[in-house]
Enzyme design. Structure first.
Site, short mmCIF file in Angstrom:
data_model
loop_
_atom_site.label_atom_id
_atom_site.label_comp_id
_atom_site.label_asym_id
_atom_site.label_seq_id
_atom_site.Cartn_x
_atom_site.Cartn_y
_atom_site.Cartn_z
N ASP A 131 51.66 42.67 41.52
CA ASP A 131 51.90 44.10 41.38
C ASP A 131 52.51 44.55 42.70
O ASP A 131 52.35 43.89 43.73
CB ASP A 131 50.58 44.82 41.11
CG ASP A 131 50.72 46.33 41.15
OD1 ASP A 131 51.63 46.84 40.47
OD2 ASP A 131 49.95 46.98 41.87
N ASP A 138 45.79 45.75 41.90
CA ASP A 138 44.71 46.54 42.48
C ASP A 138 44.36 47.79 41.72
O ASP A 138 43.36 48.44 42.02
CB ASP A 138 45.06 46.93 43.92
CG ASP A 138 46.11 48.04 43.98
OD1 ASP A 138 46.99 48.07 43.08
OD2 ASP A 138 46.05 48.86 44.90
N ASP A 156 46.11 47.78 36.17
CA ASP A 156 46.31 46.34 36.30
C ASP A 156 45.22 45.54 35.59
O ASP A 156 45.36 44.32 35.41
CB ASP A 156 46.33 45.92 37.78
CG ASP A 156 47.53 46.47 38.52
OD1 ASP A 156 48.59 46.61 37.88
OD2 ASP A 156 47.41 46.77 39.73
N CYS A 173 15.77 18.20 41.66
CA CYS A 173 17.09 17.59 41.57
C CYS A 173 17.91 18.36 40.54
O CYS A 173 17.40 19.24 39.84
CB CYS A 173 17.00 16.12 41.18
SG CYS A 173 16.30 15.87 39.54
N CYS A 185 16.65 18.50 36.95
CA CYS A 185 15.62 19.50 36.69
C CYS A 185 16.28 20.81 36.24
O CYS A 185 15.83 21.45 35.28
CB CYS A 185 14.78 19.76 37.94
SG CYS A 185 13.85 18.34 38.54
#
Length: 719
Positions: free
Chosen positions: A416, A614, A618, A17, A20
């Site tokens: 951008d 990208d 950036d 579970c 745990c």
């Protein structure tokens, strides 16, 4: 011993579970040399950040002392997938629940529909005992581990409740008091049924990762000693040459060294259109070669391939916890002992108030069962697992769980320009020739095709798209910042800025200058081409806007999100692009180092910012933003800096990512509300004697299954 500054991934066995997972996480995190540890119950794995010299065997021993087993995975080791593991769990729990039901159903008949005799009472004991101690053994074993380390959890409630009912019934068997053997057996059977449904549901939830893993090629055709032989892709090494025929999958990441083809990269980028590739182009494992025979020099194998990195990103997102989940974990840690204390108080209260041991025991046991917080432990991890899996299918990768919480509060998205809103590659957009167009494109395009400049490539590609077969120039010279000069079919061809043509003695007509000004007024790049003393035509190229950029901006605005453009390009070009896609706020001519400062400036005004970019330049802005959204077709540095990776490069996936994050977090809140409400509101019912333990067991199991089922609705998410 661990490698310096390593992240060790462990395969974990014995977790039943979410509690745990929490207990293993706490123990690992307290060990010497461990700076942080995260345990993924859904993926049955643990990840620990360790310092140099950390003894991995000591970590294993520490976890072993609390009753679980962890095994470090070797780099590149192919572990059993969550889906495979859950398939085994489904078989195990199905067998348990079926055999338990075969004993529990006749027990229910004997206890409720048959006249009670000494024989039937002993039959009840005989039927219930295997259910409680054989098929319920998993709960009792877990409880022993939890009690030994003073860490009671969900299994503790199940074990204590069923053993209390069974133990009381054994006493009652000899004292001639009412029996509750059927309650003990039904508790175990119903919980087993819930575990079976949970295993099935979690197996389905983990299917996204398994599908990603299965995308890889099963065989590779490698050139060895001049011959092509078939090998398993794991046998390949960087520098090997592999051959991929039409219709075959590319086995690993590499660079094309021979041949041309179109390759279906939809599994990687989400784009349906195949991409043309030629020598020098990068290709990625699991993509599909559609046309020609190509030879590829292997550059990345195993865990370093793009596909393996995608899988790792999804697994990382599923392994981390959202802040709201950490709160739930802390509450669950005190909830279990509190419930046990309440059950004891209820038992004593009813015993004193009614004087009936059977009534007191029945109500005390019902409290233990109804309060079992399995649903609480499942609320967040199942939603994150399904949400991140669905994101992977849509080309949106979430790097960690916290991003789901942060993304839903975004009120400003900054894009951008180059490679994000635009395609990131020049395209021939304008052509006005004073001579036959085909001849003009042939002479100019042949010269430009020999150039490595993006503008030259755009002209050459534009000529080919218009059906012009280009030749080879006799000579070609690039004039830095001005254009190119060369010889084609014995004529000197000049292509570039007006100054270059003037310096070469070519006359430029007024209408050509006017056309040039008109092109540049719209933010595109204009230039001339000519020969034999005259400019013969005007060309324009531009980094064209993606077709989905405008609808993306409109979609974000419909969600109440402000949109801005941030670029290092000149203001005129930036404003033209912004106007085309519907953006009002433009930050242009921003130096790479200043992009992060611009994001910080927006944040200082109270905006919660997502930045979409990208390029390498950036990366600081992606890190500074509240949520960095890196375009997956961009650089590795940008992808590493982002919180969300948009695999296709399509800006529409930015809107999709924010919508999916919001839907996932909304599901988490729904799950937590149901789990908390259920576990707190339901306790007074059995405490007041209004709920039978068997009904409580069924309701508790239903609570867990409902949370998982609610999370699985995210699999049908569509932006």
């Amino acid at each position: 011993m661990a490698d310096p500054a390593d992240t060790i991934t462990f395969d974990v066995e014995g977790m039943t579970c979410a509690s745990c997972a929490l207990r293993i996480e706490r123990v690992l995190g307290k060990q010497d040399g461990v700076s942080s540890a995260v345990v993924n119950f859904a993926g049955q794995e643990a990840r620990a950040q360790v310092a140099p010299g950390t003894d991995v065997e000591a970590l294993r021993a520490a976890v072993d002392r609390i009753g679980y087993d962890i095994r470090p995975l070797a780099p590149g080791e192919i572990r059993e997938t969550p889906t495979e593991r859950y398939a085994k769990e489904v078989v195990f729990q199905r067998r348990n629940v079926l055999l338990a039901a075969l004993l529990t159903l006749p027990l229910m008949v004997v206890s409720m529909a048959v006249d009670e005799t000494t024989a039937t009472r002993w039959w009840q004991a005989a039927l219930a005992t295997p259910v409680v101690f054989i098929f319920g053994a998993q709960f009792h074993r877990a409880t022993l581990k939890q009690v030994a380390t003073l860490g009671p959890a969900m299994d503790t409630l199940i074990s204590v409740g069923s053993l209390a009912a069974w133990g009381y019934s054994v006493w009652a068997l000899f004292a001639d008091e009412p029996l509750f053997f059927e309650t003990a057996a039904m508790i175990i059977t119903l919980i087993l049924l819930g575990r079976y449904f949970e295993a099935r549901a979690k197996g389905r939830a983990s299917h996204a990762i398994t599908k990603l893993v299965e995308l890889g090629a099963k065989q590779a055709r490698v050139v060895r000693q001049g011959e092509e032989v078939m090998v398993d892709p794991i046998e390949l090494a960087p520098g090997d040459t592999v051959v991929v025929l039409p219709g075959e999958k590319v086995p690993v990441d590499g660079v094309i060294t021979a041949g041309r083809s179109t390759i279906d990269e939809s599994m990687l980028t989400g784009e349906s259109m195949p991409i043309d590739h030629e020598p020098g182009d990068r290709v990625f494992g699991a993509t599909v070669n559609q046309q020609g025979r190509i030879e590829i020099e292997v550059t990345h194998v195993g865990p370093n391939t793009a596909l393996a990195q995608i899988v790792r990103l999804v697994e990382d997102a599923q392994a981390t916890k959202a802040p709201v989940q950490r709160l739930a974990d802390r509450i669950a840690g005190v909830f279990v002992p509190a419930v046990i204390a309440i059950a004891i108080v209820v038992f004593i209260g009813w015993l004193v108030g009614s004087g009936e041991v059977s009534t007191a025991l029945r109500n005390g046991v019902a409290v233990l069962i109804i309060a079992c917080p399995c649903a609480l432990g499942l609320a967040t991890p199942t939603a994150i697992m399904v949400g991140s899996g669905r994101g992977a299918e849509l080309g949106v990768l979430f790097k960690d769980a916290e991003v789901f919480e942060r993304a839903r509060s975004i009120d400003t998205v900054v894009f951008d320009k180059t490679g994000t809103l635009t395609r990131g590659a020049m395209t021939l957009t304008d052509l006005a020739a004073d001579v036959e167009e085909e001849m003009f494109l042939y002479l100019v395009g042949t010269l430009e095709a020999a150039s490595e400049h993006p503008i030259g490539k755009a002209v050459a590609l534009g000529a080919e798209e218009r059906g012009v077969d280009l030749g080879r120039p006799d000579a070609m010279e690039a004039v830095g910042g001005q254009g190119v000069v060369g010889t084609v079919q014995g004529m000197e061809i000049v292509v570039g800025k007006p100054k270059l043509l003037a310096d070469r003695g070519l006359a430029i007509a007024d209408h050509q200058l006017e056309a040039l000004e008109a092109i540049e007024a719209t933010g595109r790049t204009g230039f001339l081409g000519g020969w034999e003393g005259e400019a013969r035509g005007v060309l324009g190229v531009a980094d064209t806007v993606r077709s989905s950029s405008g609808p993306t901006v409109a979609s974000l605005r419909d969600q109440g999100i402000d949109v801005a453009l941030l670029t290092g390009d000149n203001r005129r070009t930036a404003e033209v692009i912004a106007a085309e896609v519907g953006i009002d706020t433009v930050m242009a001519e921003v130096l790479p180092g200043e992009k992060s400062a611009e994001v910080a400036r927006l944040q200082a005004t109270g905006a919660t910012v997502a930045f979409v970019g990208d390029g390498i330049n950036d990366a600081p802005a992606l890190t500074r933003a509240d949520v960095g959204m890196a375009v997956g077709t961009g650089t590795d540095v940008a992808i590493e800096a982002g919180d969300i990776v948009l695999m296709s490069g399509d800006p529409q996936t930015a809107a999709t990512g924010l919508q999916l994050a919001d839907a996932t977090f909304r599901t988490i809140r729904q799950n937590l509300f149901w789990a908390f409400f259920y576990n707190t509101a339901a306790i007074p019912l059995p405490a007041a004697g209004l709920l039978n333990p068997m009904i409580a067991a069924g309701a508790m199991a239903f609570s867990s299954v409902s949370v998982v089922t609610n999370s699985l609705r995210l699999r049908r998410f569509n932006a």
